[in-house]
Design an enzyme around this catalytic site. Sequence first.
Site, PDB file in Angstrom:
ATOM      1  N   THR A  83      27.733  40.055  34.113  1.00  0.00           N
ATOM      2  CA  THR A  83      27.369  41.353  34.686  1.00  0.00           C
ATOM      3  C   THR A  83      26.892  41.199  36.127  1.00  0.00           C
ATOM      4  O   THR A  83      26.607  40.090  36.603  1.00  0.00           O
ATOM      5  CB  THR A  83      26.221  41.981  33.875  1.00  0.00           C
ATOM      6  OG1 THR A  83      25.085  41.097  33.944  1.00  0.00           O
ATOM      7  CG2 THR A  83      26.607  42.196  32.414  1.00  0.00           C
ATOM      8  N   GLY A 135      26.002  37.237  24.813  1.00  0.00           N
ATOM      9  CA  GLY A 135      26.889  37.460  25.944  1.00  0.00           C
ATOM     10  C   GLY A 135      26.519  36.475  27.029  1.00  0.00           C
ATOM     11  O   GLY A 135      27.020  35.350  27.083  1.00  0.00           O
ATOM     12  N   TRP A 150      34.746  40.613  22.004  1.00  0.00           N
ATOM     13  CA  TRP A 150      35.139  41.015  23.366  1.00  0.00           C
ATOM     14  C   TRP A 150      36.135  40.032  23.981  1.00  0.00           C
ATOM     15  O   TRP A 150      36.061  39.725  25.167  1.00  0.00           O
ATOM     16  CB  TRP A 150      33.913  41.156  24.280  1.00  0.00           C
ATOM     17  CG  TRP A 150      32.853  42.047  23.727  1.00  0.00           C
ATOM     18  CD1 TRP A 150      31.658  41.660  23.194  1.00  0.00           C
ATOM     19  CD2 TRP A 150      32.907  43.472  23.602  1.00  0.00           C
ATOM     20  NE1 TRP A 150      30.956  42.762  22.747  1.00  0.00           N
ATOM     21  CE2 TRP A 150      31.703  43.890  22.987  1.00  0.00           C
ATOM     22  CE3 TRP A 150      33.860  44.440  23.949  1.00  0.00           C
ATOM     23  CZ2 TRP A 150      31.424  45.214  22.718  1.00  0.00           C
ATOM     24  CZ3 TRP A 150      33.577  45.766  23.683  1.00  0.00           C
ATOM     25  CH2 TRP A 150      32.372  46.140  23.076  1.00  0.00           C
ATOM     26  N   ILE A 151      37.054  39.541  23.162  1.00  0.00           N
ATOM     27  CA  ILE A 151      37.988  38.524  23.641  1.00  0.00           C
ATOM     28  C   ILE A 151      39.316  39.164  24.054  1.00  0.00           C
ATOM     29  O   ILE A 151      39.992  39.808  23.237  1.00  0.00           O
ATOM     30  CB  ILE A 151      38.230  37.446  22.553  1.00  0.00           C
ATOM     31  CG1 ILE A 151      36.893  36.887  22.018  1.00  0.00           C
ATOM     32  CG2 ILE A 151      39.123  36.344  23.111  1.00  0.00           C
ATOM     33  CD1 ILE A 151      35.968  36.323  23.076  1.00  0.00           C
ATOM     34  N   THR A 152      39.678  38.971  25.316  1.00  0.00           N
ATOM     35  CA  THR A 152      40.970  39.449  25.798  1.00  0.00           C
ATOM     36  C   THR A 152      42.073  38.688  25.071  1.00  0.00           C
ATOM     37  O   THR A 152      42.052  37.464  25.013  1.00  0.00           O
ATOM     38  CB  THR A 152      41.086  39.239  27.319  1.00  0.00           C
ATOM     39  OG1 THR A 152      39.976  39.870  27.954  1.00  0.00           O
ATOM     40  CG2 THR A 152      42.376  39.836  27.860  1.00  0.00           C
ATOM     41  N   GLU A 208      32.905  38.791  32.551  1.00  0.00           N
ATOM     42  CA  GLU A 208      32.698  37.476  33.178  1.00  0.00           C
ATOM     43  C   GLU A 208      31.377  37.405  33.941  1.00  0.00           C
ATOM     44  O   GLU A 208      31.272  36.831  35.027  1.00  0.00           O
ATOM     45  CB  GLU A 208      33.885  37.103  34.079  1.00  0.00           C
ATOM     46  CG  GLU A 208      35.140  36.882  33.247  1.00  0.00           C
ATOM     47  CD  GLU A 208      36.249  36.177  33.996  1.00  0.00           C
ATOM     48  OE1 GLU A 208      35.954  35.286  34.806  1.00  0.00           O
ATOM     49  OE2 GLU A 208      37.413  36.509  33.736  1.00  0.00           O
ATOM     50  N   GLN A 241      35.998  62.227  43.667  1.00  0.00           N
ATOM     51  CA  GLN A 241      35.373  63.322  44.417  1.00  0.00           C
ATOM     52  C   GLN A 241      36.338  63.921  45.441  1.00  0.00           C
ATOM     53  O   GLN A 241      36.411  65.139  45.597  1.00  0.00           O
ATOM     54  CB  GLN A 241      34.116  62.807  45.129  1.00  0.00           C
ATOM     55  CG  GLN A 241      33.172  63.904  45.589  1.00  0.00           C
ATOM     56  CD  GLN A 241      32.491  64.618  44.438  1.00  0.00           C
ATOM     57  OE1 GLN A 241      32.428  64.100  43.320  1.00  0.00           O
ATOM     58  NE2 GLN A 241      31.991  65.816  44.688  1.00  0.00           N
ATOM     59  N   ARG A 273      46.682  67.534  50.827  1.00  0.00           N
ATOM     60  CA  ARG A 273      45.918  68.679  50.305  1.00  0.00           C
ATOM     61  C   ARG A 273      45.355  69.514  51.454  1.00  0.00           C
ATOM     62  O   ARG A 273      44.636  69.000  52.312  1.00  0.00           O
ATOM     63  CB  ARG A 273      44.776  68.150  49.421  1.00  0.00           C
ATOM     64  CG  ARG A 273      43.749  69.180  48.992  1.00  0.00           C
ATOM     65  CD  ARG A 273      44.275  70.086  47.904  1.00  0.00           C
ATOM     66  NE  ARG A 273      43.191  70.840  47.284  1.00  0.00           N
ATOM     67  CZ  ARG A 273      43.373  71.865  46.467  1.00  0.00           C
ATOM     68  NH1 ARG A 273      44.599  72.246  46.159  1.00  0.00           N
ATOM     69  NH2 ARG A 273      42.342  72.493  45.933  1.00  0.00           N
ATOM     70  N   GLY A 322      38.824  68.700  41.418  1.00  0.00           N
ATOM     71  CA  GLY A 322      39.174  68.973  40.022  1.00  0.00           C
ATOM     72  C   GLY A 322      40.368  68.166  39.555  1.00  0.00           C
ATOM     73  O   GLY A 322      40.417  67.717  38.402  1.00  0.00           O
TER      74      GLY A 322
END
Length: 378
Positions: free
Chosen positions: A362, A128, A153-155, A360, A333, A265, A337
């Site tokens: 990490t 990678g 992992w090729i788009t 591209e 969060q 809400r 729910g």
Amino acid sequence: MHSEELNIIASSVKEFAHQEILPHVMEWDESQHFPRDLFTKMGQQGYLGVLVPEKYGGSGFDYNVYVSIIEEVAKVCGSIGLSVAAHNSLCTNHILTFGNEDQKAKYLPKLATGEHIGAWGLTESNTGSDAMRMQCVAEKKGDHYVLNGTKNWITHGITGDVAVVLARTGDLLDSRGISAFIVERNFDGFTGGKKENKLGMRASETAELIFQDCKVPAANLLGNEGEGFIQAMKILDGGRISIAALSLGIAKGAYEASVKYSQERHQFGKPISSFQAISFKLADMATKIHAAELLTRKACELKNAGENVTKTSAMAKYYASEVAVEVSTDAVQIFGGYGYTKEFPVEKFYRDSKLCTIGEGTSEIQKLVISREILRGS
């Protein structure tokens, strides 16, 4: 480009995304469907050749416009934003930046208009970030090269019509031992392999590229033999601006949904936005997004001016991608729910965001790039 023009383009992309993408987002996500026909429409709108000059059928825009397009698409669907980014900044931009006139005239018009979809092959199953240990090899035989090996992992690994592929033409660990080639899908010995079943970005196709004695004309070598690794590093500099833009779009999508929901809400007789625990979350989200955007736009300015962008693009990609994860986590969060269900949009932003810290380069690799640039005095 003036901000007024930029806003007009962004509004147009927003309208397109809401009409053509939003109604299908969860259907495509659930089935991992890559909507090829959508990309034909996006090509017609100029979204697939954003940086390509008009003489090659592109839009001829700068990086500020490019970031706005990616951002508006990603606010609606990170998967489609990712595919637009990979097509533009990796495959198409590699040919634009390093191709000769014949190569550009042959490939760019079809890529820019969406007639062809582009892929870019650097990563392998065991390499990678450590790209110089790649096992995919290209051997010169007369007027062509023979490619053997696999990319992972090729788009657009299955659907892509044209792929820029990095392969070893020299010794292992030699940065001058790697070359770049334009490989067409109809070349003998070139096939797509396993499609990955992913956590997020599910409508963006990710798959293997497989080469078995694949004959590539020597005319399809990009630049000179041995320049592929150096080319790839330069392409990734610009590509990181794409991922920063993608991250921004995801973060903004999650944030905007959170603001709206928090005002609708009600708990204990009033909207949850009136509670400090929620309003302070929104303040943090907005501040982080604003900072990420400023860093990304700074990288655009440098790129447009032709200046060195390595450190700034790495900073933008690193920070914006981490912000996307943080903001989408807070969004779930805030929704409580409901945020954990597929009936509401934030769970998808949450799943999609994580890829931004991985693809591209990490976050850890970005910190490596940034620290090296700092210590060499850049």
